[in-house]
Design a protein around this motif. Structure first.
Motif, mmCIF file in Angstrom:
data_model
loop_
_atom_site.group_PDB
_atom_site.id
_atom_site.type_symbol
_atom_site.label_atom_id
_atom_site.label_comp_id
_atom_site.label_asym_id
_atom_site.label_seq_id
_atom_site.Cartn_x
_atom_site.Cartn_y
_atom_site.Cartn_z
ATOM 1 N N ARG A 73 8.307 4.659 -5.983
ATOM 2 C CA ARG A 73 7.163 5.191 -5.253
ATOM 3 C C ARG A 73 6.269 5.948 -6.216
ATOM 4 N N GLU B 288 2.220 7.925 -2.641
ATOM 5 C CA GLU B 288 3.104 7.489 -1.570
ATOM 6 C C GLU B 288 4.327 8.372 -1.453
ATOM 7 N N ASP C 251 3.883 3.769 4.688
ATOM 8 C CA ASP C 251 5.115 4.297 4.108
ATOM 9 C C ASP C 251 5.989 5.032 5.117
#
Length: 185
Positions: free
Chosen positions: A82, A86, A122
């Motif tokens: 990630r 995010e 997400d």
């Protein structure tokens, strides 16, 4: 006088022992072979080839397992790959923080309860958690859906609740506590 004691392991005993060992190994190879999917089932495969196939199959399963674990971590929001935009974590108190804060609205109309949430891509696991919480609270889910529009996910859940006391308030509290934490609403 000394007596001659016959030798216990004669040549015949060793042959029987070896025959039993081979029989046992054949049974184990057969069992292993039955667990490994084969491209062509009619072809006779030698034992070394069976062992090679089993080894390759196990290696493929290990790789597949690692990929599935990584995918699960990514879906749970704790993946290794990630980036800073995010960053999403689901800590032990259930508070969700990320680049796009989820927005939750809960409306009650009689015994009907409508839950709407807007999240980033997400935070898709929120939908599953909402379903789990509603199930724990014995709400009957009538309809559940989600839609993805650009980088946002719109979740909608319609459910029926029995009107025992403040069940809708308790459900609302639990859902909001899950998303925002205990003191945020």
């Amino acid at each position: 006088m000394t007596e001659n004691v016959p030798v216990v392991s004669s040549r015949g005993d060793r042959k029987v022992t070896e025959r039993n060992r081979r029989s046992h190994m054949r049974a184990l190879y057969s069992k292993l072979s039955s667990l490994v999917p084969r491209q062509t089932s009619r072809e006779v495969v030698s034992v070394p080839d069976q062992l090679g196939e089993a080894t390759n199959y196990i290696k493929k399963l290990q790789i597949r397992l690692e990929k599935m674990k990584e995918k699960k971590l990514n879906l749970m929001g704790t993946g290794k790959k990630r980036n800073a935009n995010e960053s999403l974590t689901n800590n032990s108190r259930g508070i969700i923080r990320g680049s796009k804060s989820p927005k939750v609205e809960i409306h009650q109309m009689g015994s009907a309860l409508d839950v709407s949430a807007i999240t980033g891509l997400d935070c898709q696991f929120i939908f599953n958690e909402f379903i789990r919480i509603l199930h724990e609270e014995q709400a009957d889910i009538v309809n559940a859906s989600y839609s993805v529009v650009q980088d946002a996910v719109f979740h909608t859940i319609h459910c029926q609740i029995s009107e025992f006391g403040n069940r809708s308030e308790r459900i609302s509290e639990r859902l909001k506590r899950f998303v925002y934490g205990s003191g945020a609403f």
